[in-house]
Design a protein around this motif. Structure first.
Motif, PDB file in Angstrom:
ATOM      1  N   ARG A 254     -16.881 -71.282 -85.998  1.00 13.02           N
ATOM      2  CA  ARG A 254     -16.158 -70.250 -85.235  1.00 13.02           C
ATOM      3  C   ARG A 254     -16.908 -68.930 -85.210  1.00 13.02           C
ATOM      4  NH1 ARG A 254     -12.044 -69.930 -82.690  1.00 13.02           N
ATOM      5  NH2 ARG A 254     -10.725 -68.697 -84.071  1.00 13.02           N
TER       6      ARG A 254
ATOM      7  N   ASN B  91      -9.517 -69.515 -89.151  1.00 17.24           N
ATOM      8  CA  ASN B  91      -8.457 -70.292 -89.785  1.00 17.24           C
ATOM      9  C   ASN B  91      -8.987 -70.965 -91.049  1.00 17.24           C
ATOM     10  OD1 ASN B  91      -6.236 -69.947 -87.987  1.00 17.24           O
ATOM     11  ND2 ASN B  91      -7.380 -71.184 -86.494  1.00 17.24           N
TER      12      ASN B  91
ATOM     13  N   ASN C 250     -10.679 -67.510 -79.720  1.00 18.86           N
ATOM     14  CA  ASN C 250      -9.321 -67.164 -80.138  1.00 18.86           C
ATOM     15  C   ASN C 250      -9.330 -66.538 -81.521  1.00 18.86           C
ATOM     16  OD1 ASN C 250      -8.045 -68.254 -77.850  1.00 18.86           O
ATOM     17  ND2 ASN C 250      -8.255 -70.307 -78.731  1.00 18.86           N
ATOM     18  N   ILE C 251      -8.400 -65.623 -81.739  1.00 20.10           N
ATOM     19  CA  ILE C 251      -8.233 -65.120 -83.095  1.00 20.10           C
ATOM     20  C   ILE C 251      -7.525 -66.200 -83.909  1.00 20.10           C
ATOM     21  CG2 ILE C 251      -8.205 -62.727 -82.310  1.00 20.10           C
ATOM     22  CD1 ILE C 251      -5.157 -62.752 -83.175  1.00 20.10           C
ATOM     23  N   SER C 252      -7.400 -65.989 -85.206  1.00 19.37           N
ATOM     24  CA  SER C 252      -6.860 -67.030 -86.077  1.00 19.37           C
ATOM     25  C   SER C 252      -5.342 -67.135 -85.964  1.00 19.37           C
ATOM     26  CB  SER C 252      -7.243 -66.737 -87.529  1.00 19.37           C
ATOM     27  OG  SER C 252      -6.560 -65.601 -88.005  1.00 19.37           O
ATOM     28  N   GLN C 253      -4.814 -68.301 -86.366  1.00 15.62           N
ATOM     29  CA  GLN C 253      -3.352 -68.452 -86.440  1.00 15.62           C
ATOM     30  C   GLN C 253      -2.785 -67.474 -87.466  1.00 15.62           C
ATOM     31  OE1 GLN C 253      -3.571 -72.614 -87.268  1.00 15.62           O
ATOM     32  NE2 GLN C 253      -4.366 -72.939 -85.214  1.00 15.62           N
ATOM     33  N   ARG C 254      -3.534 -67.300 -88.548  1.00 19.31           N
ATOM     34  CA  ARG C 254      -3.106 -66.356 -89.582  1.00 19.31           C
ATOM     35  C   ARG C 254      -3.025 -64.927 -89.013  1.00 19.31           C
ATOM     36  NH1 ARG C 254      -6.704 -67.401 -94.412  1.00 19.31           N
ATOM     37  NH2 ARG C 254      -8.229 -67.220 -92.754  1.00 19.31           N
ATOM     38  N   GLY C 255      -4.019 -64.597 -88.201  1.00 15.52           N
ATOM     39  CA  GLY C 255      -4.032 -63.274 -87.573  1.00 15.52           C
ATOM     40  C   GLY C 255      -2.851 -63.087 -86.630  1.00 15.52           C
ATOM     41  N   GLN C 256      -2.421 -64.186 -86.009  1.00 15.42           N
ATOM     42  CA  GLN C 256      -1.248 -64.111 -85.138  1.00 15.42           C
ATOM     43  C   GLN C 256       0.038 -64.105 -85.956  1.00 15.42           C
ATOM     44  OE1 GLN C 256      -1.621 -67.008 -81.747  1.00 15.42           O
ATOM     45  NE2 GLN C 256      -3.741 -67.095 -82.428  1.00 15.42           N
ATOM     46  N   ALA C 257       0.054 -64.903 -87.047  1.00 16.45           N
ATOM     47  CA  ALA C 257       1.267 -65.030 -87.860  1.00 16.45           C
ATOM     48  C   ALA C 257       1.545 -63.781 -88.687  1.00 16.45           C
ATOM     49  CB  ALA C 257       1.134 -66.235 -88.807  1.00 16.45           C
ATOM     50  N   MET C 258       0.518 -63.006 -88.902  1.00 16.48           N
ATOM     51  CA  MET C 258       0.669 -61.813 -89.735  1.00 16.48           C
ATOM     52  C   MET C 258       1.769 -60.931 -89.143  1.00 16.48           C
ATOM     53  SD  MET C 258      -0.869 -60.621 -92.468  1.00 16.48           S
ATOM     54  CE  MET C 258      -0.798 -59.033 -93.314  1.00 16.48           C
TER      55      MET C 258
ATOM     56  N   PHE D 195     -17.657 -66.034 -82.599  1.00 15.61           N
ATOM     57  CA  PHE D 195     -17.691 -64.621 -82.956  1.00 15.61           C
ATOM     58  C   PHE D 195     -19.056 -64.300 -83.576  1.00 15.61           C
ATOM     59  CE2 PHE D 195     -13.026 -65.406 -83.414  1.00 15.61           C
ATOM     60  CZ  PHE D 195     -12.591 -64.493 -82.469  1.00 15.61           C
TER      61      PHE D 195
ATOM     62  N   SER E 169      -4.675 -57.595 -84.537  1.00 16.10           N
ATOM     63  CA  SER E 169      -4.469 -58.417 -85.726  1.00 16.10           C
ATOM     64  C   SER E 169      -4.926 -57.681 -86.988  1.00 16.10           C
ATOM     65  CB  SER E 169      -5.224 -59.742 -85.558  1.00 16.10           C
ATOM     66  OG  SER E 169      -5.129 -60.490 -86.734  1.00 16.10           O
TER      67      SER E 169
ATOM     68  N   GLU F 247      -1.542 -63.749 -95.958  1.00 19.70           N
ATOM     69  CA  GLU F 247      -2.966 -63.662 -96.312  1.00 19.70           C
ATOM     70  C   GLU F 247      -3.346 -64.736 -97.326  1.00 19.70           C
ATOM     71  OE1 GLU F 247      -4.673 -59.684 -96.954  1.00 19.70           O
ATOM     72  OE2 GLU F 247      -2.865 -58.854 -96.070  1.00 19.70           O
TER      73      GLU F 247
ATOM     74  N   ASN G  28      -1.696 -67.558 -97.704  1.00 24.94           N
ATOM     75  CA  ASN G  28      -1.176 -68.858 -97.247  1.00 24.94           C
ATOM     76  C   ASN G  28      -0.078 -69.407 -98.148  1.00 24.94           C
ATOM     77  OD1 ASN G  28      -4.189 -69.128 -95.977  1.00 24.94           O
ATOM     78  ND2 ASN G  28      -2.607 -70.140 -94.760  1.00 24.94           N
TER      79      ASN G  28
ATOM     80  N   LYS H  88      -2.508 -55.278 -88.336  1.00 22.57           N
ATOM     81  CA  LYS H  88      -1.397 -55.808 -89.144  1.00 22.57           C
ATOM     82  C   LYS H  88      -1.821 -55.994 -90.600  1.00 22.57           C
ATOM     83  CE  LYS H  88      -0.591 -59.153 -86.137  1.00 22.57           C
ATOM     84  NZ  LYS H  88       0.037 -60.379 -85.581  1.00 22.57           N
ATOM     85  N   PHE H  89      -3.040 -56.447 -90.801  1.00 24.80           N
ATOM     86  CA  PHE H  89      -3.546 -56.536 -92.185  1.00 24.80           C
ATOM     87  C   PHE H  89      -3.644 -55.130 -92.788  1.00 24.80           C
ATOM     88  CE2 PHE H  89      -5.106 -60.509 -90.301  1.00 24.80           C
ATOM     89  CZ  PHE H  89      -4.674 -61.409 -91.251  1.00 24.80           C
TER      90      PHE H  89
ATOM     91  N   MET I 283     -10.108 -62.908 -92.024  1.00 26.21           N
ATOM     92  CA  MET I 283      -8.679 -63.255 -91.955  1.00 26.21           C
ATOM     93  C   MET I 283      -8.184 -63.279 -90.507  1.00 26.21           C
ATOM     94  SD  MET I 283      -6.773 -63.363 -94.952  1.00 26.21           S
ATOM     95  CE  MET I 283      -7.079 -63.120 -96.705  1.00 26.21           C
ATOM     96  N   ALA I 284      -8.643 -62.296 -89.731  1.00 30.53           N
ATOM     97  CA  ALA I 284      -8.124 -62.151 -88.363  1.00 30.53           C
ATOM     98  C   ALA I 284      -8.728 -63.175 -87.406  1.00 30.53           C
ATOM     99  CB  ALA I 284      -8.387 -60.736 -87.843  1.00 30.53           C
ATOM    100  N   CYS I 285      -9.945 -63.618 -87.691  1.00 35.51           N
ATOM    101  CA  CYS I 285     -10.657 -64.456 -86.719  1.00 35.51           C
ATOM    102  C   CYS I 285     -10.728 -65.931 -87.103  1.00 35.51           C
ATOM    103  CB  CYS I 285     -12.075 -63.927 -86.515  1.00 35.51           C
ATOM    104  SG  CYS I 285     -12.120 -62.265 -85.827  1.00 35.51           S
TER     105      CYS I 285
END
Lengths: 397, 397
Positions: B165, B111, A3-11, B198, B257, A132, A134, B260-261, B107-109
């Motif tokens: 991860r 947490n 899975n990608i990160s929560q941050r990557g989704q929240a961006m 990853f 993701s 980015e 947090n 977006k960054f 950042m994208a991958c």
């Protein structure tokens, strides 16, 4: 698959760019689209700025100093002195655009979970940098009816918690064009000193003030350890693609910390630093013509907007943006409809829905941001088109 | 005065740059310093690359697409095809240097609190990006005695936790120069698939392989959703100051993701994208001469190092770095001593202590990294100087 990160989704995706596919489709249909949606100036980059790069003679495109070329930073101290800002070159760290200045400021000053209060509507990318780093953005609402003036001190104080660590302003403001007065800057000083907060000040549009004086946060006395200015050459010299900005502060701890972030990414772009250094040498009257042009555009835009029935646009004191309230149900729908379903004499208008600039859900639904980065003839045509659109828009309020 | 952030304090200063003041002092005393400490090549940036910028004719230095100019990304697909890497232009996001590619990948991958396993010694700035992304680096040690080969699979598996991860490699490696074999790449694939990790692959030195084949992580089959390549033009074209890199992956979620960054920071530098696009058009034989030069330097450096009594330097297969073990008590002390207290015929050497490349405390104390970014004559003189220094160094082991 990991899975990608929560941050990557929240961006957050760019709210300004989400309408781009509709604009592209309109253009494919042969419709002329007036782009009032983005802050990319149509003003030419000054020739001496581009020539400095084109006439450069180095043979190796080397890393620069992580803080930026010392020659450029030394020259910048003279630039700031023109605004009564006294800094030495070690108090300036050159960044990759104003964007990186904001990110470094957040990273160096704020811990994960800390809160930064920002008057809304605000530049949408602050949300991205907050994700980015947090950090939590806490909006304090400013209102179109008083031209988006600074909210009263009591409104800030209601929002201050033990997690509050900074206030961020943009002055003159993107997206509202509001220019903070000396009295308002003193209010911000009072709050920051009383509650021991950083004052982040994004001064990307410093040169573009039409009514009244530009007070830099660095002009505030007794705030040396609190003020961090985010700067950029992007709008000043119509040099957005250079990606040259700066963090400017008197706070040594912040400088030492930002320097470590700067070292990790090695250096800001070398070509554009040459351009930026040449820009500092432009004659002082360079801005006179540019400012006069923007001011004439503003005057025209605001006058034409306020002539349209049901439209209200306060007169912004600076930058090159205005926010207007329109007689519509939903700005997002309206802006999409303009591109997807409307044209007048083969023309339409692309605007930025103001909803993307508010953090509070539901605000800005009747508001749009207009960037006056087109010539006056185009602005006049665009406003004529907008007026026609408002006559027939099915979601009229 | 408000406190800066814990992250701002935790951010590591550059271990390579901490000796700079001593080098400056030595130069002030009139001593010639051979800089083998940094990865800034002395090779000239190809003239057509610089000329493309100097002969450019645009009038406004505009933002580019946030993912980089489409024309450049389309051309890059042809570049990658030469390495049997099949990507389309939407699988490439142009970044501000390889540095930003690494930051965006983290950042994208990952947490906050997630772990990334990295063979040590490793590029020290990975630590900085990990702090920025609140990610924990877990080192798996590689050893000089087998030339810094990939640690056995069992060593990785000992370190894998529910928080693991990703694995990050640099291939060919900075700082060791090690070039991972096909068998080693298959081992990495096996671990990543088995544990759903990853595989981040920093391929900044792809062109510089002297013994054996360069296997990109993108050449691994069945890893489309796992592999993220961090790329850069910095070393390839001696264009470090351009600040142009790329994230390359087949994983659509990561691309969405990272985009977006990329949008938050608007665009990568425009001038250097022109240079980068011109670089893709260089004739295929451009690298032949450069590679031959680096290989001749490597051969000379490694031979001269191993002739010095008590010194051991494995022969690195790629990049332009070597790590040598010296008969000394402490590499940090020794490197400082070289600058502060030693000269031979008015000359001394600046090296990077390897301690800065290990995450495990105490490792690398007898090791230094040498970047062969000087011509052969200078390398020969530098090695002569180093040999003399080791004869008289008071902390000889």
């Amino acid at each position: 698959m990991p899975n990608i990160s929560q941050r990557g989704q929240a961006m957050p995706p760019s709210p300004i760019r989400k309408l781009v596919p509709y604009a592209e489709a309109a253009k494919k249909k042969g419709i002329t689209v007036y782009h009032l949606n983005i802050g990319q100036p149509d003003i030419e980059t000054p020739k001496p700025v581009l020539d400095a790069v084109r006439q450069s003679e180095f043979k190796i495109l080397e890393y620069s100093h992580s803080a930026g070329n010392e020659s450029y930073r030394r020259k910048l101290t003279g630039y700031y002195a023109k605004f009564d800002i006294t800094v030495d070159h070690t108090e300036i760290i050159v960044t990759t655009g104003g964007s990186e200045a904001i990110l470094f400021g957040f990273m160096a000053c704020l811990n994960p979970g800390d809160e930064v209060i920002i008057p809304e509507p605000f530049y949408a990318n602050y949300n991205g940098f907050a994700v980015e780093a947090n950090v939590n953005v806490v909006p304090v609402t400013s209102y179109i009816d008083n031209g988006f003036a600074l909210p009263p001190i009591g409104e800030f104080e209601k929002l201050i918690t033990p997690k509050t660590r900074a206030i961020l302003i943009c002055n003159p403001n993107n997206p509202t064009g509001y220019l903070y007065s000396r009295a308002e800057m003193e209010v911000l000083k009072e709050i920051c000193l009383k509650h021991n907060l950083f004052l982040f000040s994004d001064e990307a549009y410093r040169e573009f003030c039409y009514d009244g004086e530009n007070i830099s946060a660095l002009n505030l006395t007794g705030m040396d350890n609190h003020v961090v200015v985010f700067d950029t050459i992007s709008k000043r010299y119509s040099a957005c693609g250079g990606r040259i900005g700066a963090v400017v502060t008197h706070n040594r701890e912040i400088l030492d910390s930002v320097m470590k972030f700067a070292q990790a990414r090695l250096s800001p772009p070398s070509f554009a630093q040459i351009a930026a250094e040449a820009a500092v040498d432009l004659p002082d009257d360079y801005f006179d013509g540019i400012k006069a042009e923007y001011q004439a555009r503003r005057d025209l835009l605001v006058e034409l907007l306020n002539r349209i029935p049901g439209v209200f646009c306060p007169n912004p004191g600076g930058a090159f943006y205005a926010i207007a309230r329109l007689p519509i149900d939903n700005a997002d729908k309206f802006c999409q409809w303009l591109l997807e379903s409307f044209s007048h004499e083969g023309q339409t208008v692309m605007l930025a829905p103001a909803t993307g600039f508010y953090a509070t859900a539901g605000l800005g639904r009747q508001e749009v941001r207009l960037a006056y980065v087109l010539n006056r003839e185009s602005i006049a045509k665009a406003m004529e088109t907008l007026a026609k659109a408002l006559e027939v828009y099915p979601g009229k309020a």
